[in-house]
Design a protein around this motif. Structure first.
Motif, short mmCIF file in Angstrom:
data_model
loop_
_atom_site.label_atom_id
_atom_site.label_comp_id
_atom_site.label_asym_id
_atom_site.label_seq_id
_atom_site.Cartn_x
_atom_site.Cartn_y
_atom_site.Cartn_z
N GLU B 285 0.83 -1.19 0.00
CA GLU B 285 0.00 0.00 0.00
C GLU B 285 0.88 1.26 0.00
OE1 GLU B 285 -3.92 -0.18 2.35
OE2 GLU B 285 -2.79 1.41 3.34
N VAL B 286 0.43 2.30 -0.71
CA VAL B 286 1.19 3.56 -0.71
C VAL B 286 0.42 4.63 0.05
CG1 VAL B 286 2.36 2.99 -2.87
CG2 VAL B 286 0.27 4.35 -2.94
N ALA B 287 1.05 5.80 0.19
CA ALA B 287 0.52 6.85 1.07
C ALA B 287 -0.95 7.16 0.81
CB ALA B 287 1.36 8.11 0.93
N GLY B 288 -1.37 7.27 -0.43
CA GLY B 288 -2.75 7.63 -0.72
C GLY B 288 -3.76 6.52 -0.45
N GLU B 290 -3.70 3.58 -2.11
CA GLU B 290 -3.72 2.64 -3.24
C GLU B 290 -2.84 1.43 -2.92
OE1 GLU B 290 -3.49 2.42 -8.02
OE2 GLU B 290 -4.08 4.23 -6.93
N PHE B 292 -1.00 -1.78 -4.64
CA PHE B 292 -0.61 -2.29 -5.94
C PHE B 292 -0.70 -3.81 -6.05
CE2 PHE B 292 0.85 1.99 -6.13
CZ PHE B 292 0.66 2.34 -7.45
#
Lengths: 279, 356, 244
Positions: B285-288, B290, B292
């Motif tokens: 998971e990334v900061a926003g 989302e 992948f």
């Protein structure tokens, strides 16, 4: 093991640095100017990032938003979005924080020399791009046209308004801003950033395009650039992942066989096409 | 190297016979040289590596330990720095370089350490891991494959001695001890016990693996260039519950997460790293927000590609050593060998279609 | 934050989570250095009007609960749900699996009309919950982690992976392996796998991980000899509402 020669490194020790200036850019974004101790130079390339830490609040990757030409000071532009960045927003001039890096590859600026440059920036994506824009403007004669496309959700989210004013006045810079959800005072263009691309007149063979923005943006910008016949080899993207270590170990930023923190965050588009799960 | 090559090479080493008593005396002898880490029984069915305090507690005829040997070089939880919030100062904990002897290690496990060495040296060599790797000796022991071991399928023979200074091979009422390196020879010379090996004892069995990957290990990376979109991943996702056991017990996985924890004085604290896994929900998971790899199919795929393709592309070695832990301990009974064999079937079908 | 004013409230629950705090013993004195406890029925009589942090134990199960929780929410800056009942409805929510009438009849008999009772809801179904401490009883180390974090004005670190992770880090022998039932593979970590560590199975008191593969979990338990019915019943013990 016995016959391997290498220099092992303490990879996780931050350098305690000092905030020398804080500027509120929007409701949720601030620019921090940082000084390493004893005038040390960060020695970064545009597009690289550092791991910022505050004891008790953890660490997070943050891209450098100033050009190396600003050394020894450097800027970090930070959205208040997580545990660390929330605390960072409560720090003031003179506060200390930990810095590791710079990490990642950054933009290969030498390959861009003599070329027209099209910067496509969505939202907070302007922050890492700004390190490159500043670098290009500081070495203006080395480059051809400078076209900056910038899109944000609302006018209140526009970053670097001082610089934007300067760019507007600078005859050697072509700047287009588009707003997704305008307010009543907004007089500029309306729409997502991709709407800015079709009207452009580009010498595509001689144009380098850089794309930095939120994950959803890439596909659409790439389609629009394809529509303009910009060759894939001329496109560079900076990808966001949640790097925990910055040194190619922890695995969090891995896309297929690639560690974004080492081989990125800037990628040549032909490489990104080979990767799955990238954009 | 084929099994026959390994066998004849093993037979070329100088060797001695240790009965059970001498073996225990040897462990006690090693304990004077540093910490001896060896398999011990834990619970009814399980084993784990522990520092030996009593030579009689060491178990040499074990199947596999729960946690792999990586725990000795990259502990499950490890403090990276101790800090003080008020004055912004920190210290890095000292990592001991006292001599360590790993006793009773299986060949696949030794090879997993070689794989981890590669991972921690490549790029930026990490001091935490590499400091713990200093001053280590490894003494191997042969094992009898159970239904989950498949090291042979990834090119690691039961009697592969690479990395060991000595190698223990079970014989009547004891062990034949092979001198693999000069370091091993010196240990045996100093110990000074053990008897000559008579032909009666020197019978090296050919133990067979029950679990097998259908293709030769040299061809496995090739398969993985063709099965990214295979339906097999969806099938695995049906069964998998995403608990992460396969990552955590994998002897070559080394992904981690880092957290700051604070003491009750709200002033001192430490930055800890602990094992993480690409099978877990939030890993990509990334900061926003989302993610992948937001489904179990893509997460399983990433896990296997890391073992058979991604790192292999660079290191030229498979980063699965066939210990069988992921399959043995999977609560949903998912077998890695079965997944790979299903992928092979899928690949073979694809190829047949292309020919037709 | 300088010495935050904290308060504890109990709703429909066994009050075990609150007792668990009193069991902090050594840490309790350090804790009192950090905060000002202004309301805590289990341990004191004092009352206050405003709080920096309100810790809520128990679930919503009567109309009065709703009025009371709204009132607390108005008076506190931060609201933390403590324990399975408050976070996910917990054991209390089992009653939602049956008809309201049957439940009332069974519990209160002829007097059932005297007791207003509504389907059980977690606190977050009624008011905004800022943070959660899961478990039955709640995990005290996690409670301390949340409290220290809030004193430092930082977001607590709450995990969304399975108990298996913590269990493996402790190198416990697998409970399923021993032939016992276990919900560790699908239950949220944060308890340091305390039950499997002491030879018990995981009952799933901390609720399920997000994006749970429910069918996979049932199949998994079937392979270990537990019928679909038994698997679902046990999964629903603490997670009726999460599994709906």
């Amino acid at each position: 093991m016995e016959n391997l020669i290498f220099e092992k490194k303490d990879l996780y020790n931050p350098i305690i640095s000092t905030i020398t200036n804080v500027e509120q850019l929007t409701d949720t974004e601030k620019r921090f100017e940082i000084a390493l101790p004893e005038n040390q130079i960060l020695n970064h390339k545009p597009g690289q990032f550092v791991q910022v830490s505050i004891f008790g609040f953890g660490e997070a990757p943050i891209s450098i938003s100033s050009s190396p030409t600003k050394s020894p000071l450097f800027d970090l532009t930070v959205r208040n979005a997580g545990r660390l960045t929330d605390k960072m927003h409560r720090l003031t001039v003179g506060s200390q924080l930990g810095v590791r890096g710079p990490f990642g590859n950054g933009f290969e600026v030498n390959n861009f020399k003599g070329k027209d440059i099209l910067f496509v920036c969505g939202g907070i994506g302007l922050a890492p791009t700004k390190s490159l824009i500043d670098y290009v403007l500081a070495n203006r004669n080395d480059f051809g046209r400078v076209v900056i496309l910038y899109g944000t959700k609302s006018p209140s989210e526009i970053l670097f308004s001082d610089e934007i004013e300067k760019w507007k006045k600078d005859k050697s810079v072509e700047l287009e801003i588009s707003i997704d959800r305008p307010d009543e005072n907004w007089k500029g263009k309306v729409g997502v950033i991709t709407t800015l691309i079709p009207p452009l007149k580009l010498d595509v063979a001689n144009t380098i395009a850089t794309i930095v923005g939120p994950p959803v943006m890439y596909k659409f910008v790439l389609m629009a650039l394809k529509g303009k016949r910009v060759p894939d080899e001329n496109i560079y993207l900076s990808l966001e992942r949640r790097m925990k270590c910055g040194v190619g170990k922890c695995g969090h930023c891995q896309i297929n066989d690639t560690y974004v923190c080492q081989d990125g965050p800037v990628f040549h588009y032909p490489r990104v096409k080979e990767l799955k799960e990238a954009v | 190297m084929s099994s026959t090559d390994v066998k004849s090479r093993l037979e070329s080493f100088n060797c001695y016979y240790f009965d059970k008593d001498v073996t225990q005396k040897f462990i006690s002898f090693l304990m004077k040289k540093g910490d001896v880490i060896a398999p011990h029984k834990t619970g009814e069915l399980s084993y784990k590596y522990e520092i030996v305090s009593d030579a009689t507690e060491v178990v040499l005829n074990y199947s596999r330990t729960i946690l792999p040997l990586k725990k000795a070089f990259m502990p499950p939880r490890e403090t990276l720095i101790n800090f003080n919030i008020k004055n912004n100062q920190y210290t890095k904990p000292q990592i001991s370089t006292e001599p360590k002897i790993f006793f009773g290690i299986h060949s696949y496990e030794m090879q997993s350490i070689k794989r981890l060495d590669y991972s921690f040296i490549t790029g930026l060599p990490e001091s935490n891991y590499l400091t713990r790797r200093e001053n280590c000796k490894f003494i191997g022991v042969a094992y009898k494959p159970d239904e989950w071991h498949f090291a042979g399928s990834v090119g690691i023979d039961i009697n592969e001695t690479d990395g060991f200074c000595l190698y223990f091979y079970p014989a009547k009422n004891g062990y034949i001890v092979f001198e693999i390196t000069d370091e091993g020879k010196n240990l045996l010379d100093e110990f000074g016990e053990g008897s000559e090996v008579t032909d009666e004892y020197l019978k090296l069995n050919e133990d067979k693996f029950q679990a097998k990957i259908k293709f030769h290990h040299n061809r496995i990376p090739e398969i993985f260039t063709h099965v990214y979109n295979s339906k097999v991943w969806e099938d695995v996702a049906q069964k998998c519950v995403g608990c992460g056991t396969c990552n955590l017990l994998c002897s070559t996985c080394y992904c981690y997460d880092v957290h700051d924890e604070i003491e009750l004085d709200v002033e001192n604290g430490q930055r800890d790293r602990f094992w993480d896994g690409c099978m877990l929900n939030k890993f990509a998971e990334v900061a926003g927000g989302e993610n992948f790899r937001d489904n179990l199919g893509s997460r399983n795929r990433h896990r296997l590609y890391r073992k058979f393709k991604y790192i292999t592309n660079q290191s030229d070695k498979l980063h699965c050593v066939g210990c069988g832990r992921c399959s043995r301990y999977c609560p949903a009974n998912i077998s890695l060998v079965e997944i790979v064999n299903d992928l092979i079937d899928d690949y073979t079908k694809q190829q047949q279609k292309e020919i037709l | 934050m300088s010495k935050p004013k904290i308060a504890f409230f109990d709703f429909t629950s066994c009050e075990g989570c609150q007792l668990n705090k009193l069991n902090l013993e050594n840490d309790l004195l350090d804790l009192l250095e950090l905060v000002d406890i202004v309301e805590f029925r289990e341990a004191m009589d004092d009352k206050a009007d405003e709080y920096d942090i309100a810790f809520i134990e128990g679930s919503i199960s009567t109309p009065t609960c709703i009025t009371r929780i709204h009132d607390i929410r108005r008076r506190t800056k931060i609201l933390v749900a403590l324990g399975a009942c408050a976070v996910q409805g917990g054991i209390n929510a089992i009653k939602n699996q049956h008809s309201a009438d049957w439940v009332k009849e069974t519990v209160y008999g002829e007097d059932k009309y005297l007791f207003p009772s509504i389907p059980v809801q977690p606190i977050s179904a009624v008011v905004k919950v800022d943070y959660e401490v899961r478990g039955c009883p709640m995990s005290t180390p996690e409670f301390l982690h949340v409290l220290k974090s809030l004193i430092l004005n930082r977001k607590p670190e709450i995990f969304d992976h399975a108990v298996c992770v913590e269990c493996k880090l402790k190198e416990n022998e697998c409970v399923l392996d021993k032939g016992m039932f276990c919900l560790g593979p699908i239950t949220r970590a944060g308890c340091d796998a305390i039950c499997p560590t002491f030879g018990q199975y995981c009952t799933g008191c901390r609720g399920v991980v997000s994006n749970i593969n429910k069918n996979g979990a049932v199949e998994m338990l079937k392979q270990h000899g537990f019928s679909t019915k038994e698997a679902l019943n046990r999964m629903k013990m603490f997670c009726t509402l999460e599994l709906e």
